[in-house]
Design a protein around this motif. Sequence first.
Motif, PDB file in Angstrom:
ATOM      1  N   PRO A  89      34.434  -0.167   9.350  1.00  0.00           N
ATOM      2  CA  PRO A  89      33.729  -1.444   9.554  1.00  0.00           C
ATOM      3  C   PRO A  89      33.084  -1.587  10.924  1.00  0.00           C
ATOM      4  CG  PRO A  89      36.098  -1.750   9.706  1.00  0.00           C
ATOM      5  CD  PRO A  89      35.890  -0.343   9.232  1.00  0.00           C
ATOM      6  N   ASP A  90      33.555  -0.821  11.904  1.00  0.00           N
ATOM      7  CA  ASP A  90      33.098  -1.028  13.276  1.00  0.00           C
ATOM      8  C   ASP A  90      32.548   0.256  13.886  1.00  0.00           C
ATOM      9  OD1 ASP A  90      33.998  -3.806  13.521  1.00  0.00           O
ATOM     10  OD2 ASP A  90      36.016  -2.951  13.419  1.00  0.00           O
ATOM     11  N   VAL A  91      31.646   0.066  14.837  1.00  0.00           N
ATOM     12  CA  VAL A  91      31.205   1.126  15.733  1.00  0.00           C
ATOM     13  C   VAL A  91      31.272   0.547  17.140  1.00  0.00           C
ATOM     14  CG1 VAL A  91      29.404   2.756  16.379  1.00  0.00           C
ATOM     15  CG2 VAL A  91      29.599   2.001  14.002  1.00  0.00           C
ATOM     16  N   PHE A  92      31.987   1.192  18.029  1.00  0.00           N
ATOM     17  CA  PHE A  92      32.099   0.724  19.408  1.00  0.00           C
ATOM     18  C   PHE A  92      31.153   1.523  20.295  1.00  0.00           C
ATOM     19  CE2 PHE A  92      35.873  -0.885  17.489  1.00  0.00           C
ATOM     20  CZ  PHE A  92      36.248  -2.004  18.221  1.00  0.00           C
ATOM     21  N   LEU A  93      30.417   0.832  21.144  1.00  0.00           N
ATOM     22  CA  LEU A  93      29.546   1.477  22.122  1.00  0.00           C
ATOM     23  C   LEU A  93      30.304   1.538  23.444  1.00  0.00           C
ATOM     24  CD1 LEU A  93      26.158  -0.271  21.251  1.00  0.00           C
ATOM     25  CD2 LEU A  93      27.041   1.916  20.415  1.00  0.00           C
ATOM     26  N   LEU A  94      30.605   2.756  23.901  1.00  0.00           N
ATOM     27  CA  LEU A  94      31.479   2.962  25.055  1.00  0.00           C
ATOM     28  C   LEU A  94      30.735   3.612  26.208  1.00  0.00           C
ATOM     29  CD1 LEU A  94      34.650   4.373  23.233  1.00  0.00           C
ATOM     30  CD2 LEU A  94      34.089   1.981  23.727  1.00  0.00           C
ATOM     31  N   GLU A  95      31.306   3.495  27.392  1.00  0.00           N
ATOM     32  CA  GLU A  95      30.729   4.105  28.581  1.00  0.00           C
ATOM     33  C   GLU A  95      30.730   5.631  28.447  1.00  0.00           C
ATOM     34  OE1 GLU A  95      32.838   2.628  31.953  1.00  0.00           O
ATOM     35  OE2 GLU A  95      32.052   0.601  31.749  1.00  0.00           O
ATOM     36  N   PRO A  96      29.862   6.311  29.193  1.00  0.00           N
ATOM     37  CA  PRO A  96      29.710   7.768  29.026  1.00  0.00           C
ATOM     38  C   PRO A  96      30.994   8.562  29.202  1.00  0.00           C
ATOM     39  CG  PRO A  96      27.953   6.883  30.395  1.00  0.00           C
ATOM     40  CD  PRO A  96      28.918   5.768  30.178  1.00  0.00           C
ATOM     41  N   ASP A  97      31.859   8.110  30.120  1.00  0.00           N
ATOM     42  CA  ASP A  97      33.081   8.864  30.413  1.00  0.00           C
ATOM     43  C   ASP A  97      34.310   8.265  29.733  1.00  0.00           C
ATOM     44  OD1 ASP A  97      33.128   6.550  31.883  1.00  0.00           O
ATOM     45  OD2 ASP A  97      33.662   7.511  33.797  1.00  0.00           O
ATOM     46  N   ALA A  98      34.111   7.490  28.688  1.00  0.00           N
ATOM     47  CA  ALA A  98      35.229   6.821  28.019  1.00  0.00           C
ATOM     48  C   ALA A  98      36.202   7.840  27.418  1.00  0.00           C
ATOM     49  CB  ALA A  98      34.713   5.888  26.929  1.00  0.00           C
ATOM     50  N   THR A  99      37.481   7.566  27.607  1.00  0.00           N
ATOM     51  CA  THR A  99      38.552   8.408  27.084  1.00  0.00           C
ATOM     52  C   THR A  99      39.182   7.762  25.853  1.00  0.00           C
ATOM     53  OG1 THR A  99      40.242   7.329  28.429  1.00  0.00           O
ATOM     54  CG2 THR A  99      39.057   9.207  29.424  1.00  0.00           C
ATOM     55  N   ALA A 100      40.141   8.478  25.257  1.00  0.00           N
ATOM     56  CA  ALA A 100      40.850   7.943  24.099  1.00  0.00           C
ATOM     57  C   ALA A 100      41.561   6.638  24.454  1.00  0.00           C
ATOM     58  CB  ALA A 100      41.845   8.974  23.574  1.00  0.00           C
ATOM     59  N   GLU A 101      42.160   6.594  25.649  1.00  0.00           N
ATOM     60  CA  GLU A 101      42.859   5.370  26.051  1.00  0.00           C
ATOM     61  C   GLU A 101      41.863   4.229  26.303  1.00  0.00           C
ATOM     62  OE1 GLU A 101      46.596   4.110  28.894  1.00  0.00           O
ATOM     63  OE2 GLU A 101      45.208   5.652  29.618  1.00  0.00           O
ATOM     64  N   ASP A 102      40.708   4.553  26.887  1.00  0.00           N
ATOM     65  CA  ASP A 102      39.676   3.535  27.066  1.00  0.00           C
ATOM     66  C   ASP A 102      39.262   2.943  25.719  1.00  0.00           C
ATOM     67  OD1 ASP A 102      39.580   3.965  29.836  1.00  0.00           O
ATOM     68  OD2 ASP A 102      38.033   5.516  29.636  1.00  0.00           O
ATOM     69  N   PHE A 103      39.137   3.812  24.731  1.00  0.00           N
ATOM     70  CA  PHE A 103      38.764   3.358  23.403  1.00  0.00           C
ATOM     71  C   PHE A 103      39.824   2.420  22.833  1.00  0.00           C
ATOM     72  CE2 PHE A 103      38.594   4.535  18.704  1.00  0.00           C
ATOM     73  CZ  PHE A 103      37.608   3.610  18.423  1.00  0.00           C
ATOM     74  N   ALA A 104      41.092   2.750  23.065  1.00  0.00           N
ATOM     75  CA  ALA A 104      42.173   1.889  22.583  1.00  0.00           C
ATOM     76  C   ALA A 104      42.046   0.490  23.171  1.00  0.00           C
ATOM     77  CB  ALA A 104      43.525   2.501  22.942  1.00  0.00           C
ATOM     78  N   TYR A 105      41.753   0.408  24.458  1.00  0.00           N
ATOM     79  CA  TYR A 105      41.582  -0.907  25.088  1.00  0.00           C
ATOM     80  C   TYR A 105      40.331  -1.613  24.589  1.00  0.00           C
ATOM     81  CZ  TYR A 105      45.471  -0.656  28.367  1.00  0.00           C
ATOM     82  OH  TYR A 105      46.735  -0.624  28.924  1.00  0.00           O
ATOM     83  N   ALA A 106      39.293  -0.836  24.241  1.00  0.00           N
ATOM     84  CA  ALA A 106      38.087  -1.450  23.689  1.00  0.00           C
ATOM     85  C   ALA A 106      38.383  -2.082  22.329  1.00  0.00           C
ATOM     86  CB  ALA A 106      36.980  -0.412  23.557  1.00  0.00           C
ATOM     87  N   VAL A 107      39.249  -1.448  21.551  1.00  0.00           N
ATOM     88  CA  VAL A 107      39.634  -1.998  20.254  1.00  0.00           C
ATOM     89  C   VAL A 107      40.382  -3.304  20.452  1.00  0.00           C
ATOM     90  CG1 VAL A 107      41.058  -1.619  18.202  1.00  0.00           C
ATOM     91  CG2 VAL A 107      39.651   0.235  19.107  1.00  0.00           C
ATOM     92  N   HIS A 108      41.383  -3.292  21.337  1.00  0.00           N
ATOM     93  CA  HIS A 108      42.138  -4.510  21.662  1.00  0.00           C
ATOM     94  C   HIS A 108      43.055  -4.203  22.834  1.00  0.00           C
ATOM     95  CE1 HIS A 108      44.712  -8.062  21.284  1.00  0.00           C
ATOM     96  NE2 HIS A 108      43.787  -8.572  20.475  1.00  0.00           N
ATOM     97  N   SER A 109      43.217  -5.157  23.719  1.00  0.00           N
ATOM     98  CA  SER A 109      44.065  -4.924  24.895  1.00  0.00           C
ATOM     99  C   SER A 109      45.500  -4.606  24.502  1.00  0.00           C
ATOM    100  CB  SER A 109      44.028  -6.140  25.822  1.00  0.00           C
ATOM    101  OG  SER A 109      44.474  -7.316  25.143  1.00  0.00           O
ATOM    102  N   ASP A 110      46.013  -5.235  23.435  1.00  0.00           N
ATOM    103  CA  ASP A 110      47.382  -4.947  22.992  1.00  0.00           C
ATOM    104  C   ASP A 110      47.506  -3.514  22.490  1.00  0.00           C
ATOM    105  OD1 ASP A 110      48.187  -7.490  23.608  1.00  0.00           O
ATOM    106  OD2 ASP A 110      48.081  -8.246  21.541  1.00  0.00           O
ATOM    107  N   VAL A 111      46.484  -3.036  21.800  1.00  0.00           N
ATOM    108  CA  VAL A 111      46.493  -1.657  21.313  1.00  0.00           C
ATOM    109  C   VAL A 111      46.502  -0.702  22.498  1.00  0.00           C
ATOM    110  CG1 VAL A 111      45.207   0.073  20.001  1.00  0.00           C
ATOM    111  CG2 VAL A 111      45.323  -2.287  19.178  1.00  0.00           C
ATOM    112  N   GLY A 112      45.716  -1.028  23.529  1.00  0.00           N
ATOM    113  CA  GLY A 112      45.706  -0.200  24.730  1.00  0.00           C
ATOM    114  C   GLY A 112      47.047  -0.199  25.441  1.00  0.00           C
ATOM    115  N   ASP A 113      47.675  -1.376  25.540  1.00  0.00           N
ATOM    116  CA  ASP A 113      48.965  -1.469  26.228  1.00  0.00           C
ATOM    117  C   ASP A 113      50.037  -0.645  25.532  1.00  0.00           C
ATOM    118  OD1 ASP A 113      47.917  -3.153  28.132  1.00  0.00           O
ATOM    119  OD2 ASP A 113      48.619  -5.002  27.162  1.00  0.00           O
ATOM    120  N   GLY A 114      49.929  -0.532  24.221  1.00  0.00           N
ATOM    121  CA  GLY A 114      50.939   0.221  23.469  1.00  0.00           C
ATOM    122  C   GLY A 114      50.498   1.626  23.104  1.00  0.00           C
TER     123      GLY A 114
END
Length: 396
Positions: free
Chosen positions: A340-365
Amino acid sequence: MSYRVGLVGKPSVGKSTFFNAATNNDVPEGAYPFTTIDPAVGEAYVRVECAAPEFGEECTPATGFCEDGTRFVPTKLVDVAGLIPGAHEGAGLGNQFLTDLNEADVLIHVVDFSGTTDIEGEATEGHDPREDIDFLETELDQWYLDVLEKGIERYEGQHMADATLEVELAEQMSAFRTSPEEVKQVLLALGLAFDPDTWDDADRLELAREMRTRTKPMVVAANKMDTPEAQANWAAITDDDEYDHLEFVPVSAHAEQALTQADQGGVVDYRSGDDAFTIVGEPSDDQRAGLESIREFVTEYAGTGVQSAIEAALFDALGVKPVFPGSANGLGTADGRVLPDVFLLEPDATAEDFAYAVHSDVGDGFLHAVDCRANRQIAADQDLDSRAVIEIISTN
């Protein structure tokens, strides 16, 4: 994150036409200065090849839409008030322009390549578009220089033992979303000592310009390219070494607007960004002649350029990369949607950055991520490829 693309330039070059064509909006248009006073914000799209067909699936976007395997991903487009020389000193709507400009992540400079508007947006003939390109870069550089000088004063007003140059400059220039580390990198790249007393005026301007190009990257939309005058200017300017630092996109905002309106009216079958269209209705003789003229242009230049300019700004100038949240066990979500979604991320975005882009709680865990194409685990600091399909494993 949601990116904002700023349309900038002098008055009466077709910025509002570009904006309306890209967003299906109806902000006022006119061949006179300051048709746009308050910035208009609309939703435009960038095209991304959908990943769902690779998994034998059909996507169901929650935002934007998908046609024939191409996802149209929303982004914000801002039509900023027209700029005239002296804006950094408050001329015209200069102060408002610069304030509005700070909200943009990347810029599209719409330039009248036909040369039919002078430096202040008044009707003329034979104007050199180079002057418009130069004056806008000069105005932005002077704006950055004014802020930089305040940062130098801030640094020199501190007790030297307690002050760090890059920290003070970054604090003063924080509106440009810079950081002490970035300021430090620029100083080192330019070979400048960490002591403003050793800099001359040229050093200060060079520093301001480098900060500007890093924090406000820009693409030039060469508008009105469906005219012979614009095509002649294109050949001269794109062959000029002075402008090698800029990316140019040939554009006819008028053609894009005409095609999108004709498509909505059932006269043509057209998708924004395509290099062809089909007449499906019954246009008048004049309409048909106009459409055939547009057909020649989009065939010659592989489209009207409006869609291409927006994508060049985000994907080329800014380096944004699209990433899909998925699952190694299937692309569907709990509510039955597929990718359902496509996230547009910064050029150097990592897997953890992506998790935080999805939701801060997802990133924290965050525990780890899974590359759904390769079905392999990837670490938090793994850089993501453009169009990656990633599953996040999180305690939250």
